[in-house]
Design a protein around this motif. Structure first.
Motif, PDB file in Angstrom:
ATOM      1  N   ARG A  16       0.835  -1.196   0.000  1.00 49.23           N
ATOM      2  CA  ARG A  16       0.000   0.000   0.000  1.00 49.23           C
ATOM      3  C   ARG A  16       0.870   1.246   0.000  1.00 49.23           C
ATOM      4  NH1 ARG A  16      -5.191  -0.134   2.778  1.00 49.23           N
ATOM      5  NH2 ARG A  16      -4.543   1.822   3.740  1.00 49.23           N
ATOM      6  N   PRO A  17       0.599   2.225  -0.838  1.00 47.56           N
ATOM      7  CA  PRO A  17       1.381   3.465  -0.780  1.00 47.56           C
ATOM      8  C   PRO A  17       1.180   4.148   0.561  1.00 47.56           C
ATOM      9  CG  PRO A  17      -0.542   3.748  -2.182  1.00 47.56           C
ATOM     10  CD  PRO A  17      -0.470   2.284  -1.851  1.00 47.56           C
ATOM     11  N   GLU A  18       2.249   4.689   1.105  1.00 40.12           N
ATOM     12  CA  GLU A  18       2.129   5.343   2.404  1.00 40.12           C
ATOM     13  C   GLU A  18       1.260   6.595   2.310  1.00 40.12           C
ATOM     14  OE1 GLU A  18       4.807   6.663   6.258  1.00 40.12           O
ATOM     15  OE2 GLU A  18       5.759   5.793   4.498  1.00 40.12           O
ATOM     16  N   ARG A  19       1.289   7.229   1.156  1.00 38.87           N
ATOM     17  CA  ARG A  19       0.428   8.384   0.947  1.00 38.87           C
ATOM     18  C   ARG A  19      -0.067   8.378  -0.485  1.00 38.87           C
ATOM     19  NH1 ARG A  19       3.508  14.062   0.372  1.00 38.87           N
ATOM     20  NH2 ARG A  19       1.411  14.512  -0.373  1.00 38.87           N
ATOM     21  N   ALA A  20      -1.232   8.916  -0.714  1.00 43.07           N
ATOM     22  CA  ALA A  20      -1.772   9.001  -2.064  1.00 43.07           C
ATOM     23  C   ALA A  20      -0.952   9.994  -2.885  1.00 43.07           C
ATOM     24  CB  ALA A  20      -3.229   9.428  -2.013  1.00 43.07           C
ATOM     25  N   GLY A  21      -1.024   9.846  -4.176  1.00 41.02           N
ATOM     26  CA  GLY A  21      -0.256  10.727  -5.043  1.00 41.02           C
ATOM     27  C   GLY A  21      -0.718  12.167  -4.971  1.00 41.02           C
ATOM     28  N   ARG A  22      -1.970  12.380  -4.632  1.00 38.17           N
ATOM     29  CA  ARG A  22      -2.520  13.726  -4.536  1.00 38.17           C
ATOM     30  C   ARG A  22      -3.099  13.941  -3.143  1.00 38.17           C
ATOM     31  NH1 ARG A  22      -5.917  14.162 -10.259  1.00 38.17           N
ATOM     32  NH2 ARG A  22      -4.145  13.806 -11.671  1.00 38.17           N
ATOM     33  N   GLY A  23      -3.430  15.176  -2.881  1.00 38.20           N
ATOM     34  CA  GLY A  23      -4.054  15.485  -1.610  1.00 38.20           C
ATOM     35  C   GLY A  23      -3.046  15.963  -0.588  1.00 38.20           C
ATOM     36  N   PRO A  24      -3.519  16.335   0.597  1.00 37.43           N
ATOM     37  CA  PRO A  24      -2.631  16.869   1.635  1.00 37.43           C
ATOM     38  C   PRO A  24      -1.682  15.805   2.170  1.00 37.43           C
ATOM     39  CG  PRO A  24      -4.829  16.493   2.512  1.00 37.43           C
ATOM     40  CD  PRO A  24      -4.925  16.293   1.030  1.00 37.43           C
ATOM     41  N   ARG A  25      -0.560  16.257   2.655  1.00 36.42           N
ATOM     42  CA  ARG A  25       0.418  15.343   3.239  1.00 36.42           C
ATOM     43  C   ARG A  25      -0.153  14.741   4.517  1.00 36.42           C
ATOM     44  NH1 ARG A  25       5.786  15.001   2.365  1.00 36.42           N
ATOM     45  NH2 ARG A  25       7.053  13.959   3.945  1.00 36.42           N
ATOM     46  N   PRO A  26      -0.030  13.435   4.703  1.00 37.33           N
ATOM     47  CA  PRO A  26      -0.563  12.825   5.931  1.00 37.33           C
ATOM     48  C   PRO A  26       0.055  13.447   7.178  1.00 37.33           C
ATOM     49  CG  PRO A  26       0.051  11.146   4.326  1.00 37.33           C
ATOM     50  CD  PRO A  26       0.581  12.443   3.806  1.00 37.33           C
ATOM     51  N   ALA A  27      -0.715  13.496   8.226  1.00 33.20           N
ATOM     52  CA  ALA A  27      -0.224  14.095   9.468  1.00 33.20           C
ATOM     53  C   ALA A  27       0.812  13.222  10.157  1.00 33.20           C
ATOM     54  CB  ALA A  27      -1.403  14.353  10.404  1.00 33.20           C
ATOM     55  N   TYR A  28       0.766  11.910   9.894  1.00 34.46           N
ATOM     56  CA  TYR A  28       1.670  10.976  10.563  1.00 34.46           C
ATOM     57  C   TYR A  28       2.289  10.040   9.532  1.00 34.46           C
ATOM     58  CZ  TYR A  28      -1.383  12.635  14.267  1.00 34.46           C
ATOM     59  OH  TYR A  28      -2.114  13.432  15.090  1.00 34.46           O
ATOM     60  N   SER A  29       3.488   9.616   9.797  1.00 32.02           N
ATOM     61  CA  SER A  29       4.146   8.650   8.915  1.00 32.02           C
ATOM     62  C   SER A  29       4.077   7.264   9.549  1.00 32.02           C
ATOM     63  CB  SER A  29       5.620   9.036   8.710  1.00 32.02           C
ATOM     64  OG  SER A  29       6.353   8.870   9.923  1.00 32.02           O
ATOM     65  N   ARG A  30       4.358   6.254   8.750  1.00 30.44           N
ATOM     66  CA  ARG A  30       4.420   4.896   9.309  1.00 30.44           C
ATOM     67  C   ARG A  30       5.514   4.812  10.363  1.00 30.44           C
ATOM     68  NH1 ARG A  30       3.775   1.406   3.703  1.00 30.44           N
ATOM     69  NH2 ARG A  30       1.500   1.636   3.536  1.00 30.44           N
ATOM     70  N   ALA A  31       6.598   5.542  10.135  1.00 36.21           N
ATOM     71  CA  ALA A  31       7.690   5.530  11.115  1.00 36.21           C
ATOM     72  C   ALA A  31       7.217   6.091  12.453  1.00 36.21           C
ATOM     73  CB  ALA A  31       8.877   6.320  10.588  1.00 36.21           C
ATOM     74  N   ASP A  32       6.409   7.158  12.421  1.00 37.71           N
ATOM     75  CA  ASP A  32       5.859   7.726  13.662  1.00 37.71           C
ATOM     76  C   ASP A  32       5.009   6.694  14.392  1.00 37.71           C
ATOM     77  OD1 ASP A  32       6.933  10.251  13.032  1.00 37.71           O
ATOM     78  OD2 ASP A  32       5.118  10.849  11.945  1.00 37.71           O
ATOM     79  N   ILE A  33       4.155   6.027  13.633  1.00 32.98           N
ATOM     80  CA  ILE A  33       3.226   5.053  14.225  1.00 32.98           C
ATOM     81  C   ILE A  33       3.998   3.862  14.792  1.00 32.98           C
ATOM     82  CG2 ILE A  33       1.355   3.449  13.693  1.00 32.98           C
ATOM     83  CD1 ILE A  33       0.514   5.551  11.491  1.00 32.98           C
ATOM     84  N   ALA A  34       4.971   3.365  14.018  1.00 37.04           N
ATOM     85  CA  ALA A  34       5.769   2.224  14.479  1.00 37.04           C
ATOM     86  C   ALA A  34       6.543   2.584  15.740  1.00 37.04           C
ATOM     87  CB  ALA A  34       6.728   1.776  13.382  1.00 37.04           C
ATOM     88  N   ALA A  35       7.142   3.787  15.771  1.00 35.53           N
ATOM     89  CA  ALA A  35       7.926   4.200  16.930  1.00 35.53           C
ATOM     90  C   ALA A  35       7.052   4.279  18.178  1.00 35.53           C
ATOM     91  CB  ALA A  35       8.592   5.546  16.660  1.00 35.53           C
ATOM     92  N   ALA A  36       5.829   4.781  18.021  1.00 40.83           N
ATOM     93  CA  ALA A  36       4.916   4.864  19.163  1.00 40.83           C
ATOM     94  C   ALA A  36       4.565   3.472  19.676  1.00 40.83           C
ATOM     95  CB  ALA A  36       3.652   5.615  18.751  1.00 40.83           C
ATOM     96  N   ALA A  37       4.260   2.557  18.764  1.00 40.69           N
ATOM     97  CA  ALA A  37       3.908   1.195  19.161  1.00 40.69           C
ATOM     98  C   ALA A  37       5.080   0.493  19.837  1.00 40.69           C
ATOM     99  CB  ALA A  37       3.451   0.404  17.938  1.00 40.69           C
ATOM    100  N   VAL A  38       6.281   0.715  19.318  1.00 39.38           N
ATOM    101  CA  VAL A  38       7.475   0.100  19.910  1.00 39.38           C
ATOM    102  C   VAL A  38       7.693   0.642  21.323  1.00 39.38           C
ATOM    103  CG1 VAL A  38       9.995  -0.012  19.763  1.00 39.38           C
ATOM    104  CG2 VAL A  38       8.604  -0.487  17.741  1.00 39.38           C
ATOM    105  N   ARG A  39       7.512   1.940  21.515  1.00 37.14           N
ATOM    106  CA  ARG A  39       7.682   2.510  22.859  1.00 37.14           C
ATOM    107  C   ARG A  39       6.713   1.873  23.842  1.00 37.14           C
ATOM    108  NH1 ARG A  39       8.047   7.422  19.960  1.00 37.14           N
ATOM    109  NH2 ARG A  39       5.870   7.949  20.449  1.00 37.14           N
ATOM    110  N   ILE A  40       5.485   1.690  23.414  1.00 38.92           N
ATOM    111  CA  ILE A  40       4.485   1.080  24.294  1.00 38.92           C
ATOM    112  C   ILE A  40       4.868  -0.359  24.628  1.00 38.92           C
ATOM    113  CG2 ILE A  40       2.086   0.301  24.428  1.00 38.92           C
ATOM    114  CD1 ILE A  40       1.411   2.756  22.618  1.00 38.92           C
TER     115      ILE A  40
END
Length: 243
Positions: A16-40
């Motif tokens: 799955r593409p991390e972000r669509a080709g058009r539209g606003p930049r996502p507020a969070y990246s997969r790296a942000d989400i993974a880092a949060a889950a790892v911390r928990i």
């Protein structure tokens, strides 16, 4: 579609593409989400990782998180990939496949102690993320000098990872048990050791008595780990030597 609107067919998060080709930049990246889950997971264990808690950790709504990570299993893949990115892989193998694989396996043991939840996720299902593929490709490069088929090389990597997973799982379980006891680990070992020696001295266990007479301990787990690795690698070394 499932009741919550997610896909009911198999899919791979990495396809799955991390972000669509058009539209606003996502507020969070997969790296942000993974880092949060790892911390928990590092702080409170794998069972503490939930979509709700990860969402709260990064500051978004739970349902919004599903736009980034459709399933909890995908979250596990992100976590495993993030941890796998901690391998320190040289630009090129040394040319000594045995030494290189020993070094990698020691890194795996250290990695699992830094992230005690990893043994629970050691599965081929999570073995094909970007960082896991990077690790596997490097393993195969290390094994260029071993004259066996690629299938046998993959078996070697799998056996090494399986051995380390089992070894570290036992280490972690022992440590966890020690933390739960109302007395010290040393006191517990002393009581159990005394009981064991009384039983051995009854004469009912002559081979155990001979074993304790030969070496009464304590057990050096680092030395045991190194011996186990060496014996496993020696088996493949003999296989690669041919008839």
């Amino acid at each position: 579609m499932t009741a919550d609107g997610r896909s009911a067919v198999p899919e791979v998060i990495w396809a799955r593409p991390e972000r669509a080709g058009r539209g606003p930049r996502p507020a969070y990246s997969r790296a942000d989400i993974a880092a949060a889950a790892v911390r928990i997971a590092d702080a409170d264990g794998l069972d503490a990782v939930s979509m709700r808690r990860v969402a709260a950790e990064i500051g978004c709504g739970t349902m919004s998180l599903y736009n980034y990570v459709p399933r909890k299993e995908d979250l596990y893949e992100l976590m495993f990939d993030a941890a796998s990115g901690e391998y320190e892989l040289p630009e090129e193998p040394s040319g000594d496949w045995r030494a290189d694989m020993l070094a990698l396996t020691r890194q795996t043991r250290a990695l699992m102690h830094r992230h005690p939840w990893m043994p629970r996720l050691m599965s081929p299902v999570y073995g094909f993320s970007p960082n896991a593929l990077r690790y596997l490709e490097y393993c195969l490069a290390c094994l260029d000098g071993l004259d066996v088929t690629f299938g046998t090389k993959m078996e070697l990597v799998a056996m090494l990872n399986g051995m380390v997973t089992t070894f570290v799982s036992n280490e972690l379980a022992t440590a966890e048990r020690g933390r739960s006891l109302p007395w010290t680990e040393q006191q517990d070992q002393a009581v159990r050791g005394a009981y064991l020696m009384r039983e051995v001295r009854t004469g009912k266990y002559p081979r155990m008595a001979a074993a304790f007479a030969e070496d009464s301990g304590p057990i050096d787990l680092d030395a045991v780990f190194e011996r186990a690795l060496g014996r496993l690698l020696d088996c493949f070394k003999r296989e690669g030597a041919g008839p």
